[in-house]
Structure formats: C-alpha cells, structure tokens
Design an enzyme around this catalytic site. Structure first.
Site, PDB file in Angstrom:
ATOM      1  N   VAL A 158     -24.173   5.208  -0.117  1.00 22.19           N
ATOM      2  CA  VAL A 158     -24.430   5.186  -1.029  1.00 22.19           C
ATOM      3  C   VAL A 158     -23.073   5.648  -2.315  1.00 22.19           C
ATOM      4  O   VAL A 158     -23.862   6.737  -2.740  1.00 22.19           O
ATOM      5  CB  VAL A 158     -26.150   4.916  -1.084  1.00 22.19           C
ATOM      6  CG1 VAL A 158     -26.526   4.056  -1.146  1.00 22.19           C
ATOM      7  CG2 VAL A 158     -26.145   6.583  -1.239  1.00 22.19           C
ATOM      8  N   GLY A 159     -22.153   5.773  -1.752  1.00 27.01           N
ATOM      9  CA  GLY A 159     -21.465   6.237  -2.818  1.00 27.01           C
ATOM     10  C   GLY A 159     -21.405   5.804  -4.309  1.00 27.01           C
ATOM     11  O   GLY A 159     -22.065   4.716  -4.207  1.00 27.01           O
ATOM     12  N   LYS A 167       1.036  -1.640   0.171  1.00 29.81           N
ATOM     13  CA  LYS A 167      -0.102   0.371   0.003  1.00 29.81           C
ATOM     14  C   LYS A 167       1.151   1.009  -0.023  1.00 29.81           C
ATOM     15  O   LYS A 167       1.805   1.265   0.715  1.00 29.81           O
ATOM     16  CB  LYS A 167      -1.369   0.106   1.442  1.00 29.81           C
ATOM     17  CG  LYS A 167      -1.803   0.989   1.662  1.00 29.81           C
ATOM     18  CD  LYS A 167      -3.668  -0.159   0.084  1.00 29.81           C
ATOM     19  CE  LYS A 167      -4.586   0.770   0.462  1.00 29.81           C
ATOM     20  NZ  LYS A 167      -5.639   0.074   0.196  1.00 29.81           N
ATOM     21  N   VAL A 202     -19.552   1.895  -4.178  1.00 34.52           N
ATOM     22  CA  VAL A 202     -19.855   0.219  -4.772  1.00 34.52           C
ATOM     23  C   VAL A 202     -21.023   0.942  -3.835  1.00 34.52           C
ATOM     24  O   VAL A 202     -22.067   0.003  -4.237  1.00 34.52           O
ATOM     25  CB  VAL A 202     -18.535   0.098  -3.626  1.00 34.52           C
ATOM     26  CG1 VAL A 202     -19.427  -1.643  -3.467  1.00 34.52           C
ATOM     27  CG2 VAL A 202     -17.365   0.406  -3.869  1.00 34.52           C
TER      28      VAL A 202
END
Ligand code: NAI
Length: 353
Positions: A180-181, A79, A183
C-alpha cells in the site's frame, strides 16, 4: 557512445552513460520509436555490474513499447537505468548529467520518474533537456506524481474484470492488496469508496496500519496476502510475485494490480489460466501513470488524460476478448496485440533502412 544493437525488433538504440565526476553510470535503451518518441522512466537502483543494468534496461524498454502501444499512445518504448552510486552523492549533479545524455538523443527518448527517482530529480533533468515529464504540476496542466492516475486505471480495469469473471460489482467483492505505497494506498481508497471489503499488507507496518484504519481493512502478512481469502488479488509492490509456488496457493479468482512484471515467467501466466484465475495483464492495467506523463509531454488537457485513464477497463476488455477468441492466456493476447500495433505503425511509417 551510441551503439546500434539491432536495427529493428530487439532494440533500436542504446546509449551507455558514464560520467565519473557526476557519479553517472548507466544506460538508456530505446526499444522502439515506431509509434513516437521512446518514452519510459529513469530507474536508479543497485545493480551488481553494467551487464545487469544493461539487461534490465533492454527488458524494461521493450515492456514500455508494449504498454504505450496498447494504451493507444503516440509513443514508442524506452527506459533509462542508472546504477546507484555507493555512499553519499549529489543528486542534482547526477541528474543534470543524466539530462545532458537525454538531450543528446534529441527527443528519441523522453524520460520521467521510476523506481528510485522523483519529481525533484526530473526538475534537475529539465535543466538540461525538454524531453522530460513528471515535473511539478503546473496550474491546469497534467503533471506531478503519476500514482493516482495509475491507481484509477487499475480500479477501472478491476471493475470490468470483476463483472466479467465474478459477475459482481466491486461493492460485492473482497480485494487483497499487496503493497500500500503510492499506488496501493490510492487504490485502497478508491475501493473503499466503492464499498469493497479490503485485506491489505505491506512490509512497512506503520503504513499498513494507517491504510487499514482509513479504509476499515483487515491486515495480512506480506506473504500470506497472496493466498488471502479474497475474490481479487491486487499485487501493488514487487515484480515476479506470480510464480509456481504462489500461483498454486492463490485463492482469488482474479488478479489485477499495479506492480510491473508480476509474472515471474510467461509459464506462470499459463499456470494462472489453467487454474481458472483471470489475470489482467499488468502493463494493460497500470498504464495510467504513463498516460499522465504523455499528456504532460504532449500538452494535453487534464480531462483528456482522465478520459484515457478511465478507458483502461475498455482496453482490458479488448485484450480479454482477443484472448478468448484465439484461445490464448491474457498475457499472451496482450503481447500479440502490442506487437501487432507496433507492426501496423511500422507499415504506416516505414523506418529508413
Ligand atoms: P511504492 O514504493 O510507493 O510502494 C510500494 C509499496 O510496497 C511500499 O509501501 C513497500 O513498503 C511495499 N512493499 C515492498 N515489498 C513488499 C512486500 N514484499 N510485501 C508487501 N509490501 C511490500 O511504489 P508505487 O509507486 O506504489 O508502485 C507500486 C508498483 O506499481 C511497483 O511495482 C511499480 O513499478 C508499479 N507501477 C507504479 C506506477 C506509478 O505510477 N507509481 C506506474 C506503473 C507501475
């Protein structure tokens, strides 16, 4: 500077990033390359200091090793975490400088977008290195926004878990979605298409209203949604939402969502199990995005990506079977299986001492 923190189990390699002129200040942590190049996104976020960024990078890199191992990908885990510069800054310059740092790792790290970064940033990275995915999609090739793939994997996992825990199809379930972005919205559409009843929440009131109209969902507040009268809770916003307080209030019998690091602590996974709430481990069910990234980087055909994402339900089933067989909570079973897969890879491909 390349700093070897630990040769083996903790983290293989850390590259500290500093380019004052480009505003680059961060870290790349490569947790494991046992199963393949360390793959994981690049996060651009506000961190109080370098120590906080370092700690987050190491924690997230380990999570990527587990996610990639359980998804059966020929990838290790890594990462990048960049501290967001204060005020205005030149994104192109920042991400080209980051790309040069990625290039120095010569393929031991493969980057992509994550929280705070997007396709345009990865295109800037690609000017300096080929070890990057999440670029604009090209005809007939995987690529682009990974979110729809993540949503589809969560949907397949949820369908399996609903049959297993509730003995029902999703068409007979009520699902509460927090966030509810990218994805969460795609998941809401899939669930609506499958005939599920929905309760949705988001801190962005316009977004939640739009999704509610499109899917016939009921709207709840961002906090109340965790205790909504639903069969299934799908956390699709923040990490750490499953804590002592929220777990005590959950009414759903199943938790299955996309958010990373949903458990505030491992003890919260045990709390869910004690309450009889089935927890579908986050990194098992939200691997669709990294599968798409893998397909883009490794040159798979789109149908191979789709098949692997579709198999998310089967992979969740294997984790839950292992949990039942060994008397473990699902999060502990997932960790055990991921560590075993990496250990098996280490035996197959011994790393030079
Ligand atoms: P996003 O930023 O598009 O969506 C997040 C949504 O949650 C936003 O609409 C935001 O307004 C809302 N939100 C923030 N705080 C909230 C709160 N307290 N209550 C309710 N809503 C809240 O992010 P995206 O891409 O949809 O990702 C969602 C989660 O899934 C994140 O945890 C992310 O790390 C994880 N994830 C995403 C993947 C992807 O492919 N995009 C892959 C794997 C994990």
């Amino acid at each position: 500077m390349v700093l070897q923190v630990q040769g083996d189990s903790l983290v293989e390699e850390v590259l500290m990033l500093k380019d004052v002129e480009a505003g680059l200040d961060g870290v790349i942590a490569v947790h494991s390359t046992v199963l393949g190049p360390g793959a994981g996104g690049c996060r651009l976020w506000h961190y109080a200091d370098s120590e906080a960024a370092f700690a987050d990078a190491v924690r997230l890199a380990e999570g990527m090793s587990y996610k990639n191992a359980l998804a059966g990908l020929p990838l290790g885990g890594a990462k990048a975490v960049l501290r967001r510069p204060a005020g205005d800054f030149d994104r192109g310059k920042l991400f080209r400088a980051f790309g040069r740092a990625v290039a120095r790792l010569e393929g031991r790290y493969v980057t992509a977008e994550d929280v705070g970064t997007g396709v345009a940033d990865m295109e800037a990275v690609a000017e300096a290195t080929r070890h990057v995915a999440g670029l604009a999609q090209r005809e007939g090739r995987p690529g682009g926004d990974p979110s729809p793939h993540t949503a589809f994997g969560v949907f397949m996992a949820m369908a399996h878990a609903a049959r297993r825990r509730l003995g029902r199809e999703l068409s007979e379930c009520t699902v509460a979605i927090q966030g509810v972005g990218h994805v969460g919205e795609a998941l809401a559409q899939l669930l609506h298409g499958a005939g599920a009843r929905l309760i949705v929440a988001d801190v962005d009131s316009q977004r939640v209203a739009r999704v509610a109209v499109a899917t016939g969902a009921e709207v709840a507040s961002s906090t109340q949604v965790l205790a909504a009268r639903a069969d299934i809770l799908a956390p699709c916003a923040l990490g750490g939402v499953l804590n002592a307080e929220s777990v005590a209030a959950i009414r759903a019998q199943l938790v299955c969502g996309a958010a990373n690091n949903q458990l505030a602590t491992p003890a919260d996974g045990d709390r869910l199990a004690r309450r009889g709430i089935l927890y579908a481990p986050d990194y098992v069910v939200n691997a669709g995005g990294i599968i798409n990234v893998a397909g883009e980087y490794l040159g798979w055909a789109p149908h191979e990506v789709s098949q692997r994402v579709e198999a998310t339900g089967k992979r969740l089933a294997a984790v839950l079977d292992h949990a039942e067989a060994h008397g473990l909570a699902p999060h502990a079973a997932a960790n055990a299986l991921a560590r075993a897969a990496i250990a098996a890879g280490r035996v197959r491909t011994p790393v030079a001492a």
